[in-house]
Design a protein around this motif. Structure first.
Motif, PDB file in Angstrom:
ATOM      1  N   TYR A 223      26.657 -16.159   3.795  1.00 32.84           N
ATOM      2  CA  TYR A 223      25.405 -16.702   3.123  1.00 32.84           C
ATOM      3  C   TYR A 223      25.811 -18.037   2.609  1.00 32.84           C
ATOM      4  CZ  TYR A 223      23.738 -11.803   3.556  1.00 32.84           C
ATOM      5  OH  TYR A 223      23.217 -10.636   3.829  1.00 32.84           O
ATOM      6  N   LEU A 224      26.769 -18.197   2.560  1.00 33.07           N
ATOM      7  CA  LEU A 224      27.314 -19.524   1.423  1.00 33.07           C
ATOM      8  C   LEU A 224      26.657 -21.005   2.305  1.00 33.07           C
ATOM      9  CD1 LEU A 224      30.757 -18.754   0.332  1.00 33.07           C
ATOM     10  CD2 LEU A 224      28.676 -18.644  -0.865  1.00 33.07           C
ATOM     11  N   MET A 225      26.813 -20.923   3.660  1.00 34.07           N
ATOM     12  CA  MET A 225      26.631 -22.104   4.382  1.00 34.07           C
ATOM     13  C   MET A 225      24.769 -22.302   4.117  1.00 34.07           C
ATOM     14  SD  MET A 225      27.063 -24.695   5.959  1.00 34.07           S
ATOM     15  CE  MET A 225      28.670 -24.692   7.014  1.00 34.07           C
ATOM     16  N   ALA A 226      24.281 -21.064   4.110  1.00 32.20           N
ATOM     17  CA  ALA A 226      22.780 -21.257   3.965  1.00 32.20           C
ATOM     18  C   ALA A 226      22.532 -21.680   2.709  1.00 32.20           C
ATOM     19  CB  ALA A 226      22.022 -20.090   4.083  1.00 32.20           C
ATOM     20  N   PHE A 227      23.325 -21.226   1.489  1.00 35.88           N
ATOM     21  CA  PHE A 227      23.008 -21.730   0.239  1.00 35.88           C
ATOM     22  C   PHE A 227      23.133 -23.281   0.099  1.00 35.88           C
ATOM     23  CE2 PHE A 227      24.039 -17.266  -1.291  1.00 35.88           C
ATOM     24  CZ  PHE A 227      22.473 -16.881  -1.076  1.00 35.88           C
ATOM     25  N   LEU A 228      24.651 -23.682   0.724  1.00 37.41           N
ATOM     26  CA  LEU A 228      24.757 -25.134   0.529  1.00 37.41           C
ATOM     27  C   LEU A 228      23.874 -25.929   1.448  1.00 37.41           C
ATOM     28  CD1 LEU A 228      26.959 -27.304  -0.020  1.00 37.41           C
ATOM     29  CD2 LEU A 228      28.024 -26.895   1.889  1.00 37.41           C
ATOM     30  N   THR A 229      23.153 -25.518   2.385  1.00 35.14           N
ATOM     31  CA  THR A 229      22.351 -26.353   3.253  1.00 35.14           C
ATOM     32  C   THR A 229      20.921 -26.280   2.384  1.00 35.14           C
ATOM     33  OG1 THR A 229      23.258 -25.555   5.175  1.00 35.14           O
ATOM     34  CG2 THR A 229      21.043 -26.523   5.351  1.00 35.14           C
ATOM     35  N   THR A 230      20.549 -25.228   1.837  1.00 33.12           N
ATOM     36  CA  THR A 230      19.561 -25.450   1.012  1.00 33.12           C
ATOM     37  C   THR A 230      19.694 -26.515  -0.186  1.00 33.12           C
ATOM     38  OG1 THR A 230      18.828 -23.168   1.398  1.00 33.12           O
ATOM     39  CG2 THR A 230      17.894 -24.149  -0.434  1.00 33.12           C
ATOM     40  N   THR A 231      20.796 -26.495  -0.596  1.00 33.14           N
ATOM     41  CA  THR A 231      21.035 -27.674  -1.805  1.00 33.14           C
ATOM     42  C   THR A 231      20.806 -29.080  -1.169  1.00 33.14           C
ATOM     43  OG1 THR A 231      22.901 -26.173  -2.388  1.00 33.14           O
ATOM     44  CG2 THR A 231      23.001 -28.611  -3.351  1.00 33.14           C
ATOM     45  N   LEU A 232      21.055 -29.333  -0.060  1.00 31.21           N
ATOM     46  CA  LEU A 232      20.614 -30.678   0.493  1.00 31.21           C
ATOM     47  C   LEU A 232      19.380 -30.740   0.984  1.00 31.21           C
ATOM     48  CD1 LEU A 232      24.177 -31.827   2.019  1.00 31.21           C
ATOM     49  CD2 LEU A 232      23.324 -32.487  -0.085  1.00 31.21           C
ATOM     50  N   LEU A 233      18.865 -29.665   1.351  1.00 30.97           N
ATOM     51  CA  LEU A 233      17.292 -29.701   1.967  1.00 30.97           C
ATOM     52  C   LEU A 233      16.634 -30.166   0.718  1.00 30.97           C
ATOM     53  CD1 LEU A 233      17.081 -26.666   4.196  1.00 30.97           C
ATOM     54  CD2 LEU A 233      16.573 -29.006   4.933  1.00 30.97           C
ATOM     55  N   ALA A 234      16.887 -29.778  -0.385  1.00 34.90           N
ATOM     56  CA  ALA A 234      15.880 -29.906  -1.619  1.00 34.90           C
ATOM     57  C   ALA A 234      16.070 -31.530  -2.116  1.00 34.90           C
ATOM     58  CB  ALA A 234      16.438 -29.061  -2.780  1.00 34.90           C
ATOM     59  N   THR A 235      16.994 -32.160  -1.699  1.00 36.90           N
ATOM     60  CA  THR A 235      17.208 -33.452  -2.167  1.00 36.90           C
ATOM     61  C   THR A 235      16.080 -34.636  -1.907  1.00 36.90           C
ATOM     62  OG1 THR A 235      19.633 -33.052  -2.007  1.00 36.90           O
ATOM     63  CG2 THR A 235      18.931 -35.636  -2.247  1.00 36.90           C
ATOM     64  N   GLY A 236      15.496 -34.443  -0.951  1.00 34.84           N
ATOM     65  CA  GLY A 236      14.552 -35.413  -0.387  1.00 34.84           C
ATOM     66  C   GLY A 236      13.221 -35.516  -1.111  1.00 34.84           C
ATOM     67  N   GLY A 237      12.375 -34.366  -1.299  1.00 30.69           N
ATOM     68  CA  GLY A 237      11.384 -34.065  -1.779  1.00 30.69           C
ATOM     69  C   GLY A 237      11.482 -34.422  -3.351  1.00 30.69           C
ATOM     70  N   PHE A 238      12.475 -34.132  -3.995  1.00 29.46           N
ATOM     71  CA  PHE A 238      12.763 -33.928  -5.398  1.00 29.46           C
ATOM     72  C   PHE A 238      12.973 -35.154  -5.737  1.00 29.46           C
ATOM     73  CE2 PHE A 238      12.489 -29.361  -5.198  1.00 29.46           C
ATOM     74  CZ  PHE A 238      11.913 -29.073  -6.619  1.00 29.46           C
ATOM     75  N   MET A 239      13.646 -36.077  -4.903  1.00 27.49           N
ATOM     76  CA  MET A 239      14.122 -37.527  -5.233  1.00 27.49           C
ATOM     77  C   MET A 239      12.869 -38.497  -5.265  1.00 27.49           C
ATOM     78  SD  MET A 239      18.059 -38.541  -4.470  1.00 27.49           S
ATOM     79  CE  MET A 239      18.966 -38.300  -5.788  1.00 27.49           C
ATOM     80  N   LEU A 240      12.293 -38.423  -4.082  1.00 25.35           N
ATOM     81  CA  LEU A 240      11.015 -39.472  -3.706  1.00 25.35           C
ATOM     82  C   LEU A 240       9.835 -39.031  -4.444  1.00 25.35           C
ATOM     83  CD1 LEU A 240      12.143 -40.484  -0.112  1.00 25.35           C
ATOM     84  CD2 LEU A 240      12.805 -41.729  -2.385  1.00 25.35           C
ATOM     85  N   MET A 241       9.179 -37.922  -4.190  1.00 28.37           N
ATOM     86  CA  MET A 241       7.873 -37.720  -4.311  1.00 28.37           C
ATOM     87  C   MET A 241       7.661 -37.873  -5.709  1.00 28.37           C
ATOM     88  SD  MET A 241       6.208 -33.868  -3.188  1.00 28.37           S
ATOM     89  CE  MET A 241       6.768 -34.299  -1.449  1.00 28.37           C
ATOM     90  N   PRO A 242       8.140 -37.123  -6.948  1.00 26.58           N
ATOM     91  CA  PRO A 242       7.861 -37.495  -8.330  1.00 26.58           C
ATOM     92  C   PRO A 242       7.526 -38.762  -8.785  1.00 26.58           C
ATOM     93  CG  PRO A 242       9.733 -35.919  -8.154  1.00 26.58           C
ATOM     94  CD  PRO A 242       9.760 -36.594  -6.775  1.00 26.58           C
ATOM     95  N   PHE A 243       8.125 -39.928  -7.905  1.00 28.97           N
ATOM     96  CA  PHE A 243       7.871 -41.298  -8.329  1.00 28.97           C
ATOM     97  C   PHE A 243       6.654 -41.730  -7.162  1.00 28.97           C
ATOM     98  CE2 PHE A 243      11.561 -40.140 -10.302  1.00 28.97           C
ATOM     99  CZ  PHE A 243      11.590 -40.348 -11.539  1.00 28.97           C
TER     100      PHE A 243
END
Length: 431
Positions: A223-243
């Protein structure tokens, strides 16, 4: 779809009840996603009215994510020990209460606290919904299911954001949150009255205590690879979208009153892209479509974050293509990652995965608020730097999703007898 005799009608892919579940979960996700999405266009209104900096606004976005991540970890302890319908109803009620508090906020610190309450409950809803989808639908059609549910992303733009922005522009920034509460009561009541209990996982043998169960899920090497992948998947939306709205108004020269058009048109196209990318993922291979969506998104992010004053039609075109790529990534990655856990671990896995996503997203929004700065002319500086960070994370995720895809295909092959094994594996693996 199974083969039938020549004179028999083809069996539908989904039963009537399954269509109902897809529709109601999509409706539910619409309200939850809208609650997060509305913070982005409200940024251009909230920062001057509450007299807060980009860093403080980023903290308001992060507060939701951090509290959602913490509650997700707590929910993981008991997620596989209760009827998933009851969990969904409980957390959704809390989410609506938190959103009502946002609507009643009178200053920045009140709003910050309200976002924390909303995150505590809202952050778990997505993981419970995905666990329900995984319980009820086979992997072969899960891409389409995820694609339809991701239409909530489009609906929040087409219906929610324009109306929310209209209310904010003509009344106050509190009005969109009241709208979410009012609309959100509808799916909540329908789920209570019409949705069947989801309890199949309770009949699976599990002799571990709740704490042992979540501990084994967290430490499971598969499961660890899935958790690590999800970590980076979240980067895009939360970095660009709020601003996004502040960048559109102050840097691209888009009028505040034109923002509903920008988000609305992008959302209309997303209604098509959501189901289409899910369907293509089921037919052509989920990883293939994920890579294609990633390449498209990377290209659009590189262009978008380096724009100056730009005509509205050009910004709309770029947003439409960018959201097409984002939806392709969302539908296919969700379907692949949902296939990783064993049935008895799904609730805990989805809750932990959601927590990882929220923590990573909260950190990304927090860091983004410190990377960019606001000049005397109100323009955002260093937005292109965020674009570089997002692109780097997407390239890394392409590699990581390759290994997720291999893991899913091996699991699928192990559970499918020959000669069907090779045929089903081809749907997921790129040779």
């Amino acid at each position: 779809m199974k083969s039938t005799k020549p004179n028999q009608p083809a069996k539908p892919t989904f039963t009537g009840y399954e269509v109902f579940v897809i529709a109601i979960l999509a409706f539910l996700q619409f309200t939850v996603i809208l609650d997060f999405m509305v913070m982005s266009p409200l940024g251009a209104i909230l920062m001057p009215q509450l007299k807060i900096s980009p860093a403080q606004f980023g903290m308001a976005v992060s507060a939701y994510a951090f509290s959602a991540g913490a509650s997700g970890l707590l929910a993981a302890i008991y997620a596989d020990y209760f009827d998933r319908k009851k969990l969904l109803v409980f957390f959704y009620i809390g989410f609506l209460i938190g959103t009502a508090l946002c609507a009643m906020a009178t200053n920045y610190h009140f709003l910050l606290g309200a976002r924390i309450v909303t995150g505590i409950f809202g952050g778990v809803i997505g993981s419970v919904s995905m666990a329900i989808v995984t319980d009820l639908f086979k992997l072969e059609v899960r891409g389409r299911v995820m694609g339809f549910i991701q239409m909530a992303f489009a609906a929040s733009q087409v219906l929610g954001l324009p109306i929310g922005l209209y209310l904010a522009n003509h009344y106050s920034w509190h009005a969109p949150f009241w709208l979410i509460v009012a609309v959100g009561l509808v799916p909540g009541i329908i789920i209570v009255l019409k949705m069947k209990p989801v309890t199949a996982h309770l009949h699976l043998k599990n002799e571990r205590t709740p704490f042992e169960h979540v501990g084994n899920t967290v430490s499971n090497s598969r499961y660890l690879m899935a958790f690590l992948t999800t970590t980076l998947l979240a980067t895009g939306g939360f970095m660009l979208m709020p601003f996004g709205s502040a960048f559109s108004v102050n840097n691209l020269g888009i009028r505040q009153e034109d923002l509903p058009v920008l988000y609305g048109v992008s959302g209309v196209f997303s209604f098509v892209f959501g189901p289409l990318t899910g369907y293509l993922g089921d037919k052509l291979g989920k990883y293939r479509v994920f890579v294609g969506g990633s390449i498209l998104t990377i290209t659009m992010v590189a262009i978008y974050t380096n724009l100056g004053v730009t005509p509205l039609t050009v910004v709309i075109a770029i947003n439409v293509l960018m959201f097409a790529g984002i939806l392709a990534r969302m539908a296919t990655s969700s379907a692949l990652i949902s296939a990783i856990p064993q049935p008895q671990d799904r609730g805990a896995f989805m809750s932990i995965n959601s927590s990882v996503q929220q923590f990573a997203g909260g950190l990304a929004a927090f860091l983004a608020g410190h990377v960019i700065s606001e000049g005397p002319d109100k323009k955002l500086h260093h937005y292109s730097t965020l674009g570089v960070i997002v692109i780097a994370s997407m390239l890394a995720v392409i590699v990581m999703m390759y290994f997720i895809n291999r893991q899913v295909s091996r699991k699928l092959a192990a559970n499918v007898p020959q000669p069907a094994r090779e045929m089903k594996a081809e749907a997921f693996v790129i040779e």
